[in-house]
Design a protein around this motif. Structure first.
Motif, PDB file in Angstrom:
ATOM      1  N   ASN A 122      -8.812   4.349  -2.499  1.00  0.00           N
ATOM      2  CA  ASN A 122      -9.068   2.920  -2.719  1.00  0.00           C
ATOM      3  C   ASN A 122      -9.309   2.173  -1.408  1.00  0.00           C
ATOM      4  O   ASN A 122      -9.085   2.685  -0.306  1.00  0.00           O
ATOM      5  CB  ASN A 122      -7.916   2.281  -3.523  1.00  0.00           C
ATOM      6  N   ARG A 123      -9.763   0.927  -1.532  1.00  0.00           N
ATOM      7  CA  ARG A 123     -10.189   0.138  -0.376  1.00  0.00           C
ATOM      8  C   ARG A 123      -9.039  -0.116   0.603  1.00  0.00           C
ATOM      9  O   ARG A 123      -9.228  -0.064   1.822  1.00  0.00           O
ATOM     10  CB  ARG A 123     -10.773  -1.198  -0.855  1.00  0.00           C
ATOM     11  N   LEU A 124      -7.847  -0.399   0.103  1.00  0.00           N
ATOM     12  CA  LEU A 124      -6.720  -0.658   0.988  1.00  0.00           C
ATOM     13  C   LEU A 124      -6.428   0.563   1.855  1.00  0.00           C
ATOM     14  O   LEU A 124      -6.153   0.431   3.057  1.00  0.00           O
ATOM     15  CB  LEU A 124      -5.483  -1.047   0.162  1.00  0.00           C
ATOM     16  N   THR A 125      -6.484   1.730   1.270  1.00  0.00           N
ATOM     17  CA  THR A 125      -6.228   2.951   2.039  1.00  0.00           C
ATOM     18  C   THR A 125      -7.291   3.149   3.108  1.00  0.00           C
ATOM     19  O   THR A 125      -6.986   3.563   4.238  1.00  0.00           O
ATOM     20  CB  THR A 125      -6.185   4.179   1.108  1.00  0.00           C
ATOM     21  N   VAL A 126      -8.532   2.843   2.779  1.00  0.00           N
ATOM     22  CA  VAL A 126      -9.618   2.962   3.760  1.00  0.00           C
ATOM     23  C   VAL A 126      -9.384   2.011   4.936  1.00  0.00           C
ATOM     24  O   VAL A 126      -9.533   2.391   6.105  1.00  0.00           O
ATOM     25  CB  VAL A 126     -10.980   2.670   3.098  1.00  0.00           C
ATOM     26  N   LEU A 127      -8.983   0.782   4.648  1.00  0.00           N
ATOM     27  CA  LEU A 127      -8.721  -0.186   5.718  1.00  0.00           C
ATOM     28  C   LEU A 127      -7.556   0.262   6.592  1.00  0.00           C
ATOM     29  O   LEU A 127      -7.606   0.157   7.825  1.00  0.00           O
ATOM     30  CB  LEU A 127      -8.433  -1.562   5.117  1.00  0.00           C
ATOM     31  N   GLY A 183      -1.677   1.394  -4.671  1.00  0.00           N
ATOM     32  CA  GLY A 183      -2.544   0.249  -4.429  1.00  0.00           C
ATOM     33  C   GLY A 183      -1.883  -0.874  -3.667  1.00  0.00           C
ATOM     34  O   GLY A 183      -2.459  -1.947  -3.512  1.00  0.00           O
ATOM     35  N   LEU A 216     -12.495   8.012   2.176  1.00  0.00           N
ATOM     36  CA  LEU A 216     -13.451   7.197   1.430  1.00  0.00           C
ATOM     37  C   LEU A 216     -13.418   7.476  -0.071  1.00  0.00           C
ATOM     38  O   LEU A 216     -13.959   6.682  -0.855  1.00  0.00           O
ATOM     39  CB  LEU A 216     -14.870   7.420   1.961  1.00  0.00           C
ATOM     40  N   THR A 217     -12.779   8.568  -0.467  1.00  0.00           N
ATOM     41  CA  THR A 217     -12.635   8.854  -1.902  1.00  0.00           C
ATOM     42  C   THR A 217     -11.445   8.121  -2.505  1.00  0.00           C
ATOM     43  O   THR A 217     -11.209   8.229  -3.715  1.00  0.00           O
ATOM     44  CB  THR A 217     -12.472  10.367  -2.138  1.00  0.00           C
TER      45      THR A 217
END
Length: 300
Positions: free
Chosen positions: A123-128, A171, A120-121
């Motif tokens: 970016n959004r793509l990594t979280v998904l 990213g 969660l620290t």
């Protein structure tokens, strides 16, 4: 005669129980962590062209330890009725009754939650992508009951760190990342088939499925063919990433290690198959050293 655990003080009982949890997570056997760590480092260094972000690096290294531990716990939970009948696994905590199934699920959940908190620290793509990785980790241990190809699913689970590393560092997930992902899948089929050859006799009796059973007497030849495909995939990775002589020298050494693994498994003796499996740690390390040396000495 050792003092029974029940007769010890609270601190000693707690220490003994924590030791059982550590055994459940395989902290005493780091080979699985290393086999997951090496392709993660390959991806981080290639994605960052030799200079990975320190925060991303620390998150991924910690995540490797946490997710490998969670995967081991989930595997033992899934195999809790199989492991007592397999010579290599009957002394694990769940078969011995020193850890309960509920405890193992809670431990796996805690480890997974810690790993996700780290993600969660980023970016959004990594979280998904991490959500997809969690699905792979949770489902893999159950596949050996339904398919002879659980090693392919393991490869997907271990290889998922590659697109995640590219996403965290850049990213985006370019074609190069998916090519490396395929290479990691091929590598996992190689070493986990060797690992499955250790338990093949027990697995046949218990009805457990694996590529070692599927390949049968052609196991060495098929492993050899996959080893060749793996080297081709890694060569293509180097070509697309613009890697140079250090990397291709490392691939030559990796090819020699593949040949040595073939020598080890030639008689299919369980102890030698396990040695071949362990030897893959050096395979992953050699490839990483080739990447590291390239960016150390030839990067501008």
């Amino acid at each position: 005669m050792p003092e029974p655990v029940e007769a010890r003080g609270p601190a000693a009982r707690l220490a003994a129980q924590l030791r059982e949890y550590a055994l459940l997570m395989r902290l005493h056997r780091p080979i699985g962590t290393l086999l997951l760590l090496w392709p993660t480092l390959w991806a981080l260094w290639v994605a960052a062209e030799g200079r990975p972000d320190p925060h991303v690096f620390l998150v991924f290294v910690a995540g490797v330890v946490l997710m490998r531990s969670a995967g081991c716990v989930m595997n033992d939970f899934a195999d809790r009725r199989i492991d007592p009948h397999v010579e290599r696994t009957r002394d694990r905590p769940l078969p011995r009754g020193t850890v309960t199934p509920i405890e193992s699920l809670l431990i796996a959940a805690a480890l997974g939650a810690a790993a996700f908190a780290l993600v969660l620290t980023l970016n959004r793509l990594t979280v998904l992508l991490a959500l997809g990785g969690a699905v792979l980790t949770i489902t893999y241990p159950f596949l050996k009951r339904f398919t002879h190809l659980p090693q392919v699913w393991l490869g997907a689970a271990f290889g998922w760190s590659v697109p995640m590393a590219f996403a965290a560092q850049t990213g985006a997930v370019p074609p190069l990342a998916w090519l490396m992902f395929i290479a990691v899948m091929l590598w996992a089929v190689v070493y986990d088939t060797m690992y499955a050859m250790v338990d093949r006799d027990d697995d046949l009796k218990l009805g457990v499925r694996s590529t070692a059973i599927l390949f049968g007497d052609a196991d060495r030849q098929i492993i050899g063919a996959v080893q060749v495909l793996l080297l081709i995939a890694l060569w293509l990775v180097g070509r697309q990433a613009g890697l140079g002589g250090w990397y291709y020298g490392a691939l030559l050494l990796a090819g020699l290690l593949s040949a040595w693994q073939q020598v080890l498994i030639r008689r299919r003796r369980p102890a030698d198959c396990f040695r071949a499996f362990l030897n893959n740690n050096y395979y992953g390390m050699v490839v990483f050293l080739g990447i590291l040396l390239h960016y150390t000495f030839t990067s501008g």
